[in-house]
Design a protein around this motif. Sequence first.
Motif, mmCIF file in Angstrom:
data_model
loop_
_atom_site.group_PDB
_atom_site.id
_atom_site.type_symbol
_atom_site.label_atom_id
_atom_site.label_comp_id
_atom_site.label_asym_id
_atom_site.label_seq_id
_atom_site.Cartn_x
_atom_site.Cartn_y
_atom_site.Cartn_z
ATOM 1 N N LYS A 102 33.492 44.464 35.300
ATOM 2 C CA LYS A 102 33.446 45.441 36.374
ATOM 3 C C LYS A 102 34.181 44.917 37.597
ATOM 4 C CE LYS A 102 28.944 44.026 38.233
ATOM 5 N NZ LYS A 102 29.312 43.781 39.640
ATOM 6 N N LEU A 103 34.773 45.841 38.321
ATOM 7 C CA LEU A 103 35.492 45.523 39.546
ATOM 8 C C LEU A 103 34.598 45.758 40.756
ATOM 9 C CD1 LEU A 103 38.886 47.265 38.719
ATOM 10 C CD2 LEU A 103 38.529 44.807 38.946
ATOM 11 N N PHE A 105 35.045 46.449 44.717
ATOM 12 C CA PHE A 105 36.106 46.907 45.605
ATOM 13 C C PHE A 105 35.758 46.684 47.067
ATOM 14 C CE2 PHE A 105 39.170 49.195 43.016
ATOM 15 C CZ PHE A 105 38.481 49.456 41.851
ATOM 16 N N TYR B 33 34.872 52.707 31.738
ATOM 17 C CA TYR B 33 34.091 52.407 32.937
ATOM 18 C C TYR B 33 33.948 53.682 33.760
ATOM 19 C CZ TYR B 33 36.253 47.894 31.752
ATOM 20 O OH TYR B 33 36.716 46.771 31.097
ATOM 21 N N TYR B 35 33.097 54.891 37.759
ATOM 22 C CA TYR B 35 32.957 54.494 39.145
ATOM 23 C C TYR B 35 32.693 55.729 39.995
ATOM 24 C CZ TYR B 35 34.812 49.818 38.300
ATOM 25 O OH TYR B 35 34.988 48.524 37.867
ATOM 26 N N PHE B 45 30.813 50.596 41.056
ATOM 27 C CA PHE B 45 30.751 50.573 39.609
ATOM 28 C C PHE B 45 29.432 51.165 39.143
ATOM 29 C CE2 PHE B 45 31.155 49.122 35.365
ATOM 30 C CZ PHE B 45 29.983 48.474 34.996
ATOM 31 N N GLN B 48 29.585 50.600 32.153
ATOM 32 C CA GLN B 48 30.689 50.305 31.245
ATOM 33 C C GLN B 48 30.221 50.440 29.806
ATOM 34 O OE1 GLN B 48 31.814 46.178 31.113
ATOM 35 N NE2 GLN B 48 33.400 46.490 29.590
#
Lengths: 115, 113
Positions: A102-103, A105, B33, B35, B45, B48
């Motif tokens: 997961k990113l 940000f 994923y 978001y 997030f 996933q």
Amino acid sequence: GNSVTQMEGPVTLSEEAFLTINCTYTATGYPSLFWYVQYPGEGLQLLLKATKADDKGSNKGFEATYRKETTSFHLEKGSVQVSDSAVYFCALSDGGGGSNYKLTFGKGTLLTVNP
Amino acid sequence: DSGVTQTPKHLITATGQRVTLRCSPRSGDLSVYWYQQSLDQGLQFLIQYYNGEERAKGNILERFSAQQFPDLHSELNLSSLELGDSALYFCASSHSASGNTIYFGEGSWLTVV
């Protein structure tokens, strides 16, 4: 936990000006670092990335260097164009373990370039 | 064009309702994923999936759920909607569970009125 802090802007520049958008991060381990760009009305596009310390990512005249000692990944461009007007996001992935990509940000920086 | 397809692009619905957002990943990508992008929370997030299995979970509310089907497309279900759920929901995909670039779709704009 992981976090990314970037200058929030907005940033307004004239065409051909020099651009710097600051980004610093907090992370455990050895994250990969990214800059994404969001043009008006569009999705997120990967602009550049760096996966280890001292790596330099570059694309379309933009550059950023992964600085582990200062936990930074500042975005730079020597001469901006009107078409660079967009929101820029700094992000990191924790890179840990291969099962979680997961990113995280930053809040994004709005750049407006005037002719 | 990233190759990630999201539908619908825009959706307006009332509080208390339920909606489903759909995502088709890039051809060959196994990981999907989700978001959420909102003005106050930024990009967060949610969840996933990798090859049909949940792989990681983020700040996803209990009112929200997702799944990835055998053909690898994914759906995000949002129920008992509240005004604060109004946001841009992004789907993204990558080839493996980690280590590769994530490609984002153009997002689904959800407005709850």
